[in-house]
Design an enzyme around this catalytic site. Structure first.
Site, PDB file in Angstrom:
ATOM      1  N   THR A 122      -2.909  11.399   3.933  1.00 16.93           N
ATOM      2  CA  THR A 122      -1.557  10.939   3.601  1.00 16.93           C
ATOM      3  C   THR A 122      -1.695  10.845   1.939  1.00 16.93           C
ATOM      4  O   THR A 122      -2.675   9.926   1.475  1.00 16.93           O
ATOM      5  CB  THR A 122      -0.905   9.707   3.962  1.00 16.93           C
ATOM      6  OG1 THR A 122      -0.785  10.192   5.645  1.00 16.93           O
ATOM      7  CG2 THR A 122       0.583   9.549   3.567  1.00 16.93           C
ATOM      8  N   ASP A 148     -16.182   4.081   2.885  1.00 14.14           N
ATOM      9  CA  ASP A 148     -16.856   5.359   3.502  1.00 14.14           C
ATOM     10  C   ASP A 148     -18.396   5.447   3.116  1.00 14.14           C
ATOM     11  O   ASP A 148     -18.846   5.258   2.037  1.00 14.14           O
ATOM     12  CB  ASP A 148     -16.140   6.572   3.266  1.00 14.14           C
ATOM     13  CG  ASP A 148     -14.962   6.779   3.762  1.00 14.14           C
ATOM     14  OD1 ASP A 148     -14.364   5.950   4.583  1.00 14.14           O
ATOM     15  OD2 ASP A 148     -14.102   7.687   3.185  1.00 14.14           O
ATOM     16  N   TYR A 205     -14.543   3.116  10.017  1.00 12.30           N
ATOM     17  CA  TYR A 205     -13.227   3.245  10.329  1.00 12.30           C
ATOM     18  C   TYR A 205     -12.596   3.806  11.520  1.00 12.30           C
ATOM     19  O   TYR A 205     -11.580   3.526  11.983  1.00 12.30           O
ATOM     20  CB  TYR A 205     -12.735   4.330   8.816  1.00 12.30           C
ATOM     21  CG  TYR A 205     -11.433   4.525   8.894  1.00 12.30           C
ATOM     22  CD1 TYR A 205     -10.603   3.595   7.781  1.00 12.30           C
ATOM     23  CD2 TYR A 205     -10.560   5.405   9.016  1.00 12.30           C
ATOM     24  CE1 TYR A 205      -9.146   3.500   7.720  1.00 12.30           C
ATOM     25  CE2 TYR A 205      -9.254   5.753   8.776  1.00 12.30           C
ATOM     26  CZ  TYR A 205      -8.559   4.859   8.112  1.00 12.30           C
ATOM     27  OH  TYR A 205      -6.955   5.089   7.707  1.00 12.30           O
ATOM     28  N   GLY A 218      -2.375  11.707   9.439  1.00 15.83           N
ATOM     29  CA  GLY A 218      -3.192  12.445   9.047  1.00 15.83           C
ATOM     30  C   GLY A 218      -3.414  11.956   7.616  1.00 15.83           C
ATOM     31  O   GLY A 218      -3.367  10.849   7.141  1.00 15.83           O
ATOM     32  N   ALA A 235      -1.995  -2.489   7.248  1.00 13.15           N
ATOM     33  CA  ALA A 235      -2.921  -3.142   6.611  1.00 13.15           C
ATOM     34  C   ALA A 235      -4.340  -2.423   6.964  1.00 13.15           C
ATOM     35  O   ALA A 235      -4.480  -2.392   8.038  1.00 13.15           O
ATOM     36  CB  ALA A 235      -3.233  -4.523   6.614  1.00 13.15           C
ATOM     37  N   GLY A 251       0.823  -1.259   0.079  1.00 13.97           N
ATOM     38  CA  GLY A 251       0.006  -0.060  -0.078  1.00 13.97           C
ATOM     39  C   GLY A 251       0.702   1.193   0.176  1.00 13.97           C
ATOM     40  O   GLY A 251       2.004   1.131   0.060  1.00 13.97           O
ATOM     41  N   THR A 298     -10.689   1.564   3.579  1.00 17.18           N
ATOM     42  CA  THR A 298     -11.803   2.349   3.980  1.00 17.18           C
ATOM     43  C   THR A 298     -13.019   1.975   3.118  1.00 17.18           C
ATOM     44  O   THR A 298     -12.934   1.153   2.141  1.00 17.18           O
ATOM     45  CB  THR A 298     -11.586   3.860   3.469  1.00 17.18           C
ATOM     46  OG1 THR A 298     -11.309   4.008   2.286  1.00 17.18           O
ATOM     47  CG2 THR A 298     -10.654   4.387   4.326  1.00 17.18           C
TER      48      THR A 298
HETATM   49  N1  CAA Z   1     -19.689  16.961   8.796  1.00 21.39           N
HETATM   50  C1  CAA Z   1     -21.066  16.723   8.860  1.00 21.39           C
HETATM   51  N2  CAA Z   1     -21.896  16.613   7.786  1.00 21.39           N
HETATM   52  C2  CAA Z   1     -21.408  16.457   6.510  1.00 21.39           C
HETATM   53  C3  CAA Z   1     -19.947  16.457   6.595  1.00 21.39           C
HETATM   54  C4  CAA Z   1     -19.239  16.825   7.477  1.00 21.39           C
HETATM   55  N3  CAA Z   1     -17.781  16.677   7.416  1.00 21.39           N
HETATM   56  N4  CAA Z   1     -19.724  16.078   5.050  1.00 21.39           N
HETATM   57  C5  CAA Z   1     -20.869  16.239   4.446  1.00 21.39           C
HETATM   58  N5  CAA Z   1     -22.002  16.214   5.217  1.00 21.39           N
HETATM   59  C6  CAA Z   1     -23.218  16.194   4.948  1.00 21.39           C
HETATM   60  C7  CAA Z   1     -23.559  16.982   3.503  1.00 21.39           C
HETATM   61  O1  CAA Z   1     -23.677  18.211   3.920  1.00 21.39           O
HETATM   62  C8  CAA Z   1     -24.778  16.368   3.237  1.00 21.39           C
HETATM   63  O2  CAA Z   1     -25.856  16.893   3.972  1.00 21.39           O
HETATM   64  P1  CAA Z   1     -27.379  17.090   3.272  1.00 21.39           P
HETATM   65  O3  CAA Z   1     -27.630  15.698   2.575  1.00 21.39           O
HETATM   66  O4  CAA Z   1     -28.184  17.621   4.254  1.00 21.39           O
HETATM   67  O5  CAA Z   1     -26.973  17.892   2.039  1.00 21.39           O
HETATM   68  C9  CAA Z   1     -24.623  14.951   3.978  1.00 21.39           C
HETATM   69  O6  CAA Z   1     -23.713  14.940   4.757  1.00 21.39           O
HETATM   70  C10 CAA Z   1     -24.204  13.873   2.599  1.00 21.39           C
HETATM   71  O7  CAA Z   1     -22.867  14.281   2.112  1.00 21.39           O
HETATM   72  P2  CAA Z   1     -22.304  13.872   0.774  1.00 21.39           P
HETATM   73  O8  CAA Z   1     -22.915  14.355  -0.311  1.00 21.39           O
HETATM   74  O9  CAA Z   1     -20.778  13.890   0.739  1.00 21.39           O
HETATM   75  O10 CAA Z   1     -22.862  12.200   0.779  1.00 21.39           O
HETATM   76  P3  CAA Z   1     -22.386  11.316  -0.209  1.00 21.39           P
HETATM   77  O11 CAA Z   1     -23.272  10.079   0.201  1.00 21.39           O
HETATM   78  O12 CAA Z   1     -22.109  11.592  -1.534  1.00 21.39           O
HETATM   79  O13 CAA Z   1     -20.869  11.001   0.152  1.00 21.39           O
HETATM   80  C11 CAA Z   1     -19.214  10.201   1.669  1.00 21.39           C
HETATM   81  C12 CAA Z   1     -20.374  10.512   1.487  1.00 21.39           C
HETATM   82  C13 CAA Z   1     -18.566   9.313   0.541  1.00 21.39           C
HETATM   83  C14 CAA Z   1     -18.742   9.709   3.188  1.00 21.39           C
HETATM   84  C15 CAA Z   1     -18.313  11.669   1.300  1.00 21.39           C
HETATM   85  O14 CAA Z   1     -18.832  12.216   2.131  1.00 21.39           O
HETATM   86  C16 CAA Z   1     -16.900  11.708   1.715  1.00 21.39           C
HETATM   87  O15 CAA Z   1     -15.942  10.987   0.970  1.00 21.39           O
HETATM   88  N6  CAA Z   1     -16.597  12.157   2.947  1.00 21.39           N
HETATM   89  C17 CAA Z   1     -14.883  12.071   3.286  1.00 21.39           C
HETATM   90  C18 CAA Z   1     -14.798  10.822   4.264  1.00 21.39           C
HETATM   91  C19 CAA Z   1     -13.193  10.845   4.489  1.00 21.39           C
HETATM   92  O16 CAA Z   1     -12.539  11.922   5.062  1.00 21.39           O
HETATM   93  N7  CAA Z   1     -12.510   9.659   4.094  1.00 21.39           N
HETATM   94  C20 CAA Z   1     -11.335   9.736   4.328  1.00 21.39           C
HETATM   95  C21 CAA Z   1     -10.751   8.663   3.592  1.00 21.39           C
HETATM   96  S1  CAA Z   1      -8.631   8.566   3.790  1.00 21.39           S
HETATM   97  C22 CAA Z   1      -8.567   7.878   5.220  1.00 21.39           C
HETATM   98  O17 CAA Z   1      -9.438   7.400   5.840  1.00 21.39           O
HETATM   99  C23 CAA Z   1      -7.201   7.837   5.585  1.00 21.39           C
HETATM  100  C24 CAA Z   1      -6.943   8.446   6.940  1.00 21.39           C
HETATM  101  O18 CAA Z   1      -6.603   7.530   7.834  1.00 21.39           O
HETATM  102  C25 CAA Z   1      -7.287   9.908   7.047  1.00 21.39           C
END
Ligand code: CAA
Length: 243
Positions: free
Chosen positions: A183, A91, A150, A181, A86, A13, A89
């Site tokens: 990455t 999400d 997660y 954080g 390993a 990865g 996500t």
């Molecule tokens: N806090 C609160 N509400 C939130 C929000 C947040 N941060 N982000 C979005 N919302 C709300 C939106 O405003 C929306 O509300 P309404 O329906 O009232 O408009 C609702 O939640 C849905 O939001 P999305 O349109 O984004 O929903 P979606 O179903 O299309 O997508 C998701 C959902 C796939 C989770 C997408 O929001 C996403 O990818 N979010 C990021 C998640 C994330 O940070 N993942 C990290 C991956 S990397 C990793 O995990 C490595 C690590 O260790 C850091």
């Protein structure tokens, strides 16, 4: 002198490959991979040199994983370092999350720690030395909308680290969490672009980490200079979560 063995899971990865490369300077690295492409495996071999070995294992299969870890120990003796890197996500906002998404992430990121760590930790305790480094996440420390599965797994991972540290200390075995954080890896590339841009703006340093910055921390924690660090959760997050 013979090199000590370091085992890295999730070896092919984004973070795992850099961690393997960094540890290869002072260890024979055994990388555990599951679904990595041939190209990713070739890249790992190029980075880790002749002393690197790749082994395939499905970490959600307890019996198979235990057998793989036990075979490594039988062949090489107690490893000096285990890096549990390993992780996946899957999400979704919690109201939309399917049970399968919850179960898959917790099985891979948390439950598998039992299978990878128990044989190695036992061997380390018998040898009287070693360190287990568990890769957590900033989102296990602060939560993240869309990541109930997660974040639960990663917070659980640190509970595991703290308990292992208390059990291992009397045997000279350490356990530490490193919590990256956001990455620059394929995991980040998978986030929708508008969401990813918004996340970047929340980071005080206004950029994602380079995998080498996580690997450098892991490398230090596995070195003699870190001999008094155990049970800690080391944040490497550009200031995204402070405290
Ligand atoms: N806090 C609160 N509400 C939130 C929000 C947040 N941060 N982000 C979005 N919302 C709300 C939106 O405003 C929306 O509300 P309404 O329906 O009232 O408009 C609702 O939640 C849905 O939001 P999305 O349109 O984004 O929903 P979606 O179903 O299309 O997508 C998701 C959902 C796939 C989770 C997408 O929001 C996403 O990818 N979010 C990021 C998640 C994330 O940070 N993942 C990290 C991956 S990397 C990793 O995990 C490595 C690590 O260790 C850091």
């Amino acid at each position: 002198m013979e090199h000590a063995t370091a085992i890295v899971t999730g070896a092919c990865g984004g973070i795992g490959c850099e961690v393997s490369r960094a540890l290869a300077a002072a260890h024979d690295v055994v990388g555990i991979f599951h679904g990595a492409t041939e190209a990713a495996r070739a890249e790992w071999r190029a980075q880790c040199g002749a002393a690197g070995t790749l082994v395939q294992a499905d970490l959600t299969d307890h019996a198979a994983t235990t057998a793989v870890m036990q075979a490594i120990i039988t062949a090489r003796g107690a490893p000096s370092v285990l890096v549990n890197c390993a992780g996946i996500t899957n999400d979704a906002m919690f109201r939309k999350m399917r049970f399968e998404q919850w179960e898959q992430v917790i099985r891979t990121n948390l439950i598998a720690l039992f299978s990878t760590t128990q044989p190695v930790f036992s061997a380390m305790c018998e040898a009287g030395t070693g360190v287990v480094i568990n890769i957590g996440s900033v989102n296990g420390e602060r939560g993240q909308a869309g990541q109930c599965n997660y974040a639960a797994a990663k917070a659980g991972l640190h509970g595991f680290t703290m308990s292992l540290a208390r059990e291992g200390a009397r045997y000279g075995v350490r356990a530490v969490t490193v919590s990256p954080g956001y990455t620059q890896t394929p995991m980040i590339d998978a986030i929708r672009e508008d969401v990813r841009d918004a996340i970047r703006l929340q980071i005080p340093m206004q950029r994602f980490a380079d995998p080498s910055e996580i690997a450098a921390t892991v490398s230090f924690l596995s070195s003699p200079g870190a001999a008094y660090i155990t049970g800690a959760d080391i944040p490497v997050n550009g200031g995204l979560h402070i405290g």
